[in-house]
Scaffold this active site. Structure first.
Site, PDB file in Angstrom:
ATOM      1  N   CYS A  19      29.311  11.968 -18.077  1.00 15.17           N
ATOM      2  CA  CYS A  19      29.967  12.405 -19.306  1.00 15.17           C
ATOM      3  C   CYS A  19      29.588  13.848 -19.603  1.00 15.17           C
ATOM      4  CB  CYS A  19      29.606  11.499 -20.488  1.00 15.17           C
ATOM      5  SG  CYS A  19      27.893  11.651 -21.009  1.00 15.17           S
ATOM      6  N   CYS A  22      25.905  14.837 -19.811  1.00 13.31           N
ATOM      7  CA  CYS A  22      25.232  15.074 -18.522  1.00 13.31           C
ATOM      8  C   CYS A  22      25.457  16.515 -18.079  1.00 13.31           C
ATOM      9  CB  CYS A  22      25.765  14.125 -17.463  1.00 13.31           C
ATOM     10  SG  CYS A  22      25.534  12.373 -17.813  1.00 13.31           S
ATOM     11  N   ASP A 416      54.868  49.031 -15.475  1.00 17.01           N
ATOM     12  CA  ASP A 416      55.047  50.245 -14.696  1.00 17.01           C
ATOM     13  C   ASP A 416      56.446  50.158 -14.085  1.00 17.01           C
ATOM     14  OD1 ASP A 416      54.438  52.583 -13.083  1.00 17.01           O
ATOM     15  OD2 ASP A 416      54.243  51.174 -11.410  1.00 17.01           O
ATOM     16  N   ASP A 619      51.251  48.019  -9.940  1.00 15.54           N
ATOM     17  CA  ASP A 619      50.950  47.738  -8.537  1.00 15.54           C
ATOM     18  C   ASP A 619      50.200  48.869  -7.838  1.00 15.54           C
ATOM     19  OD1 ASP A 619      53.010  49.603  -8.386  1.00 15.54           O
ATOM     20  OD2 ASP A 619      53.857  48.699  -6.580  1.00 15.54           O
ATOM     21  N   ASP A 623      47.880  52.733 -11.816  1.00 10.57           N
ATOM     22  CA  ASP A 623      48.017  51.744 -12.889  1.00 10.57           C
ATOM     23  C   ASP A 623      46.682  51.104 -13.259  1.00 10.57           C
ATOM     24  OD1 ASP A 623      50.836  52.011 -12.994  1.00 10.57           O
ATOM     25  OD2 ASP A 623      51.030  50.711 -11.244  1.00 10.57           O
TER      26      ASP A 623
END
Length: 730
Positions: A19, A22, A416, A619, A623
């Protein structure tokens, strides 16, 4: 200066947890170890992630976990994911049910007006193996918790069922007709059933990683010294040549040096259509070669392959804890002690109220077995696992759980332009030069761009080659941040870039303004070129206009984001006219043109200061500052490694539609987290008081507790039915 030891990141399989209490106890202990900077324990995956500096880290972790009564096993990188432990096993549930059924049937008969009861000694014979054989795991785990002055679900079940069983043995000894063996046996049987269902459901949450790991072949057909041989994948080296026949999976990342074929990369990128690739094309391990024989030169192996990095990102996202889970952990830490206190008060209150100890014990038992810390502990991680898993299936790699949790609040997306909203493969559509200087312009431009992989550079070199112009040699090349390049060609300085680069060089462009407006109206990107004349003064030679097509999905992506109530804007280094042209085509809300990398980041920061939750999509290296400045950065996998390392989300397919899909799956996942936490809290907040007031039979309480965890996991698994916007439209 003393050199700092490297930070180690290790994962461990943890067995014995039952549980949230634990998991919380193990995590607290690991975070106290010397050198440990971060330790997270995930109940749903039954794994611990530890980041620390120092020697013998693995041994320290294993010893610390062992002292708490659990087991830790180091998981080596790229090891196949182990199945979630089936703690009870279906056979135990079946035997428990067979032994318990005769005890429960008389109760059902009473509801139907039939009054009969098994002899007391028969009830004792049926209940005893259920209590002490099939229920032994509750005693073992509960005892471990007790001796460490802690508590867990097993302790609650062990105390509660022992009380009902012990009371029944006492009443049997006193020859009383009122026995409660059916309550203790039914509770154990139902809890065993619930844990078995829960373990089966949890196993399904790891299917996304299993499916990815299944893509990795065990062997590769390597060509060495003209001979072909099958070798284990671990023995393949960078630079080897691997033969891939039709129908086989590509075993490694590499570049095609012979052959061409269509490849199915759907499990890696989410793109269902096969991709045509030939000599020079890059392939990723895990893709399926459909129709041609390929000879691939290996460029990456082991943990450095695309597939391994994808698996690692998905696992990291599933291990990490979002802020909401840390709050739940604090609640779980005090849950079991609080329930034990309520049970004691219930026992004492009923005994004082009417003096009926039998009823007092049964009500206390109901309190103990209705309480379920498991549902609280599983509510968040199972939803995170299911959400990140289904996202990965469609090419969306989410780096951490906080990103998935935060993405649902995004209200502004900044794109971008080049390579993100456009294809990223511009071509030269016009060269406008001073009279008689067109070839010279091309020759000098190609000299400055030679060796560069920037999309505009590639377009210049391709155009020069097609025109039969041989690039000159450039020296002392220097980047002009945000504006262009400067270098020496044939002993004279040459400038290539936007209008800002010309202003910095002191070159007037007024003489060619007649060429500019029509090109800008077409949405072209312009690059100007100037060179020193014989007198050493810079003079304008002309300009080149580049055209780049919009991605086919760009319009639909913007529309889908608008449908989600999100503002869409564009940050670009292009001129205002070109940027406005694209804005009109896409229906953008705002445009920021002629932006340098730093100014892009400044715009994002300004938007955040206005209270917006901003996502940046890019990309390229330029950026990276804006990606870092945003609340969440999205990087296209077709872009640079710098962008992908900076961003919190990597889109394996270069489609802007995936941005809207990421926000959609985040919203769906966060909704599931809230649903799970609501029902987990309500279940305990309502169930425990009802049990304390004597309004719940222990058997009903046990059934409710058994099903609560399974229902939370099952609710999270409904996320697997999610589909991206593109598929929904079909």
């Amino acid at each position: 200066m003393t050199k700092q030891p490297p930070l180690e990141k290790l994962d461990f399989a943890i067995t014995g947890m039952t549980c949230a209490a634990c998991a919380g106890r193990i995590e607290k202990s690991l975070n106290k170890l010397p050198g440990v900077q971060l330790a997270n324990v995930n109940l749903a995956t039954e794994k611990a992630h530890v980041e620390a500096v120092g020697a013998d880290l693995a041994q320290q972790v294993e010893q610390a976990v062992s002292k708490l009564g659990y087991q830790a096993r180091l998981i080596r990188p790229d090891a196949p994911i182990a199945p979630v432990e089936d703690i009870q096993g279906g056979w135990k549930v079946g035997i428990a049910a067979l032994l318990t059924l005769p005890l429960v049937l008389p109760m059902v008969g009473m509801l139907l007006g039939q009054h009969w009861m098994l002899p007391g000694w028969v009830q004792w014979l049926l209940a005893t193996p259920v209590q002490f054989w099939l229920g032994a795991r509750f005693y073992r785990a509960g005892w471990k918790a007790a001796i460490h002055l802690s508590g867990n679900m097993d302790l609650l079940v062990a105390i509660g069922t022992s009380a009902a069983y012990g009371l029944s043995v006492y009443l049997l000894w006193q020859h009383s007709p009122h026995l409660y063996f059916e309550a203790s046996s039914a509770v154990i049987t139902l809890v065993l059933l619930g844990k078995w269902l829960e373990s089966r459901a949890k196993r399904q949450t790891t299917e996304a990683i299993r499916a990815l790991q299944a893509l990795r072949p065990d062997t590769a057909r390597v060509r060495r010294n003209g001979l072909e041989q099958d070798v284990p994948l671990a023995e393949v080296m960078v630079g080897d040549q691997v033969l891939v026949r039709p129908g086989e999976r590509v075993p490694v990342d590499g570049v095609i040096c012979e052959g061409d074929s269509h490849l199915d990369e759907s499990m890696l990128t989410g793109e269902s259509a096969p991709v045509k690739k030939g000599v020079g094309g890059k392939v990723a391990g895990g893709a399926v070669n459909l129709d041609g024989v390929l000879l691939v030169e290996v460029t990456a192996i082991g943990a450095e392959t695309t597939l391994s990095r994808i698996i690692r990102m998905v696992e990291d996202a599933q291990i990490a804890k979002p802020a909401i889970q840390r709050l739940v952990d604090k609640v779980s830490a005090v849950f079991v002690p609080l329930v034990l206190l309520i049970a004691v008060l219930t026992l004492a209150s009923w005994a004082w109220y009417n003096g009926q100890w039998e009823q007092a014990v049964l009500n206390a038992v109901a309190v103990l077995v209705i309480a379920c810390p498991c549902a609280l502990g599983l509510a968040t991680p199972t939803a995170i696992m299911a959400g990140t898993g289904v996202a990965a299936r469609y090419g969306i790699l989410i780096k951490d759980a906080d990103a998935l949790e935060l993405a649902h609040r995004i209200d502004t997306v900044a794109f971008d332009k080049t390579g993100t909203l456009t294809v990223g493969k511009p071509r030269v559509i016009k060269v406008a030069s001073m009279p008689g200087r067109a070839l010279e312009l091309l020759r000098l431009a190609a000299a400055l761009e030679r060796g560069s992989h920037h999309p505009l550079a590639v377009a210049v070199l391709e155009h020069a080659q097609a025109a039969g112009v041989e690039a000159a040699s450039a020296a002392e090349a220097m980047a002009l941040p945000g504006s262009g390049l400067m270098a020496k060609v044939d002993g004279r300085r040459v400038w290539l870039g936007n209008q800002r680069a010309m202003e910095q060089a002191g070159v007037a462009v007024d003489s060619m303004q007649g060429e500019v407006e029509p090109l800008m109206n077409r949405g072209c990107t312009l690059s100007w070129l100037a060179a020193e004349n014989d007198a050493g003064q810079p003079e304008l030679l002309g300009l080149m206009a580049f055209g780049d097509e919009l991605r086919p999905e760009a319009v639909a992506a913007v529309q889908h984001l608008h449908a989600l109530g999100i503002k869409v804007l564009m940050l670009t280094g292009d001129n205002h006219a070109s940027a406005q042209r694209i804005s009109q085509q896409l229906g953008l809300d705002e445009v920021y043109a002629e932006q340098l990398p730093d100014s892009k980041a400044a715009v994002v920061a300004a938007l955040r200061r206005q209270g917006r939750v901003v996502a940046m999509v890019g990309d390229g290296i330029n950026d990276a500052p804006a990606l870092a400045a945003a609340d969440i950065g999205f990087a296209m996998s077709s872009g640079t490694d710098v962008a992908m390392h900076t961003a919190a989300v990597t889109l394996m397919r270069s489609s802007p539609l995936l941005v809207a899909d990421t926000i959609a799956i985040s919203r769906r996942t966060y909704s599931k987290i809230r649903q799970n936490l609501f029902w987990a809290f309500i279940y305990n907040l309502v169930g425990i008081p009802l049990a304390a007031m004597g309004m719940l039979n222990p058997i009903v309480a046990g059934a409710a507790m058994a099903l609560s965890s399974a229902s939370v996991v099952t609710n999270a698994l409904t996320l697997r039915r999610w589909r991206p916007a593109a598929e929904e439209r079909h």
